[in-house]
Design an enzyme around this catalytic site. Structure first.
Site, short mmCIF file in Angstrom:
data_model
loop_
_atom_site.label_atom_id
_atom_site.label_comp_id
_atom_site.label_asym_id
_atom_site.label_seq_id
_atom_site.Cartn_x
_atom_site.Cartn_y
_atom_site.Cartn_z
N ASN A 156 -28.01 -10.90 41.99
CA ASN A 156 -28.20 -9.55 41.47
C ASN A 156 -27.79 -9.50 40.00
O ASN A 156 -27.31 -8.48 39.50
CB ASN A 156 -27.38 -8.54 42.28
CG ASN A 156 -27.91 -7.12 42.15
OD1 ASN A 156 -28.96 -6.88 41.57
ND2 ASN A 156 -27.17 -6.17 42.69
N ASP A 384 -21.60 1.80 31.95
CA ASP A 384 -20.73 1.10 32.90
C ASP A 384 -19.33 1.70 32.91
O ASP A 384 -18.76 1.98 33.98
CB ASP A 384 -20.66 -0.40 32.56
CG ASP A 384 -21.93 -1.14 32.91
OD1 ASP A 384 -22.75 -0.58 33.68
OD2 ASP A 384 -22.13 -2.26 32.42
N HIS A 459 -19.81 -4.23 42.41
CA HIS A 459 -18.49 -4.60 41.93
C HIS A 459 -17.77 -3.44 41.25
O HIS A 459 -16.57 -3.24 41.43
CB HIS A 459 -18.59 -5.78 40.95
CG HIS A 459 -19.54 -5.54 39.80
ND1 HIS A 459 -19.20 -5.78 38.49
CD2 HIS A 459 -20.82 -5.07 39.76
CE1 HIS A 459 -20.22 -5.49 37.70
NE2 HIS A 459 -21.22 -5.06 38.45
N ARG A 460 -18.50 -2.65 40.47
CA ARG A 460 -17.85 -1.57 39.73
C ARG A 460 -17.44 -0.41 40.64
O ARG A 460 -16.48 0.30 40.34
CB ARG A 460 -18.75 -1.09 38.59
CG ARG A 460 -19.03 -2.20 37.58
CD ARG A 460 -19.38 -1.70 36.20
NE ARG A 460 -19.78 -2.81 35.34
CZ ARG A 460 -18.93 -3.64 34.75
NH1 ARG A 460 -17.62 -3.49 34.93
NH2 ARG A 460 -19.36 -4.64 33.99
#
Length: 499
Positions: A156, A384, A459-460
């Protein structure tokens, strides 16, 4: 060797727990243990320098216990965006490049495995896993097996998929670039359109505009002009820019609407300059700029290059200090950083924190007598880090509006819906709009206890929502191994400065 999607998927290994006092996330298989087990619960206590977190291995969930304060100094891992860009530019350059402070994560592993498949030498330092020496090809990367299709599985990792899709159009060979199911939902059509305008024989899935990407490269590209959209992702422009010096003629790239996440494009252009290539910019980066790369521009190795600490990762620790009133210094990025996400520190200052800048460090604290206050922020340049703002908003007085983040919907997961869902679980009321949201914190900033945070293989999401524990509650992180994408040691580092 050639890597098929099946082989790469089965090669990934589980989240592993060492018998020592800390856990290590080595490699990650998405959702392999995402459902609750009916067997007896097995837990492992993770003893960190200041906190003990508990991992339920059968359920694949990590409980982040209440955090009263974050205090201390952390050295950031290398930037994901810079790491993969450095590896690719080193591969395209004349000469040998030593890349230092390379991020150790899934996304970088996919890029290194792709270079190995393409037979571009990239040798890890036996004494330092964050250092890699790349032998450049002095131009385009050609297929090592001209009579066969080379398959590249890129998980990804958008920072591998998009730049490689552009770069491999510039040489010779047949390639298929693919990834996990979510990658097949992430748009790439605007990049494909730009490459086709330059004469490339490249396609994605017509019905979806997403990977797999099929390339039939023959004798490179002559150059020319391309007009592309910059509304969905700046990575499309960055990928075209990085590949353009491989063309035999001049290249002009025009943004036809608007350019989001412009600091990432500036980061790309600055890095290209370190490898000897100058990009001419006409117009305002906040408008519809055009970019010109002359045919004389060629990549030359800088001999060595140091990857900055990841500014997106810095946001978790800076927000934690702002929320708890502790004092945290992040080292590896600061006032001289090339990464746009350092601007997140300014948002914390708007909310009421005190920020001190050094050339390569940022320190955040907050006077306990000063409450965090809600803000209204255009986060188009820091999408992000804007995720971290969503959790900081839970601790503020008044609502927080996070604007210009349509790109959230195109990331590792549909982040807008994910953030709305998880903030709501914690007790917030969230208004969702097409490209922004308004977060109303829980009454008296009291978060719900023992909430299970679904991480959506993102992940974030895991790293951001771990900060909810700063509200004096237990937070249960589902599938904590997803942090291996960019920050395998995140929970160790968080615990090391937590009390």
């Amino acid at each position: 060797m050639r890597i098929s999607s099946t082989a790469a998927a089965t090669a990934a290994s589980l989240l592993s727990i060492s018998s020592t006092s800390s856990f290590s996330i080595q490699r990650h298989t998405p959702h392999l243990l995402s459902t609750h087990s009916t067997t007896t619960t097995t837990t492992t206590t993770t003893s960190l320098a200041a906190k003990s977190f508990q991992l339920d291995k059968s359920a694949n969930q990590l409980t982040v216990t209440p955090i009263a304060s974050l205090d201390g100094s952390v050295t950031l891992p290398g930037s994901k965006s810079l790491s993969n860009r450095c590896l690719l530019l080193a591969a395209l350059s004349e000469g040998t490049t030593r890349v230092e402070n390379l991020l150790e994560s899934d996304d970088i592993r996919y890029m290194l495995e792709a270079l190995d498949t393409l037979q571009v030498p990239a040798e890890r330092d036996a004494q330092d896993n964050t250092a890699v020496t790349v032998t450049g090809q002095a131009g385009p990367i050609h297929s090592p097996t001209p009579d066969e299709v080379v398959e590249l599985f890129l998980g990804n990792a958008g920072t591998a998929m998009r730049p490689l899709a552009a770069a491999l159009c510039m040489g010779n060979g047949s390639f298929v670039l693919d990834g996990v199911p979510r990658m097949r939902e992430r748009p790439i059509a605007d990049l494909i359109d730009g490459l086709q305008q330059l004469g490339a024989h490249v396609n994605c899935v017509e019905e979806t505009g997403c990977p797999p990407v099929t390339i039939r490269a023959k004798n490179g590209l002559e150059g020319g002009s391309a007009s592309i959209s910059g509304k969905m992702s700046s990575q499309f422009l960055s990928s075209l820019l990085m590949a353009s010096p491989l063309c035999t003629g001049d290249v002009t790239i025009q943004i036809k609407d608007e350019l989001i996440s412009a600091p990432y494009v500036s980061l790309t252009i600055g890095l290209m300059k370190k490898f000897g290539v100058n990009v001419q910019i006409d117009g305002d980066m906040d408008g519809t700029p055009s970019f010109i790369i002359r045919k004389e521009e060629k990549y030359t190795s800088p001999t060595s290059i140091l990857v900055e600490g990841d500014a997106s990762s810095a946001s978790y620790f800076l927000a934690g200090a702002a929320i708890t009133g502790g004092t945290v210094t992040v080292r590896g990025c600061g006032s001289e950083s090339v990464q746009g996400d350092v601007a997140f520190a300014n948002v914390m200052e708007q909310m009421g924190a005190t920020v001190t800048w050094g050339p390569e460090s940022i320190t955040v604290t907050r006077d306990p007598a000063v409450r965090l206050k809600g803000v209204d922020v255009d986060c188009g340049k820091i999408p992000d880090a804007a995720m971290t703002l969503a959790v900081a908003a839970l601790f503020a007085e008044g609502p927080t509006t996070i604007r210009n983040v349509y790109s959230w919907r195109l990331k590792e997961t549909e982040r807008m819906k994910a953030i709305v869902a998880e903030c709501t679980k914690l007790g917030a009321v969230v208004e969702e709009f097409t490209d922004y949201c308004i977060i109303h914190p829980p009454a008296d900033n009291k978060l719900n206890d023992n909430v299970v945070i679904e991480t959506y293989d993102d992940h974030r999401m895991a790293m951001t929502f771990a900060l909810a524990a700063c509200g004096g509650v237990n937070v249960i992180i589902d599938d904590p191994g997803c942090t291996a994408k960019t920050f395998p040691t995140y929970f160790e580092m968080l615990g090391s400065i937590a009390s």
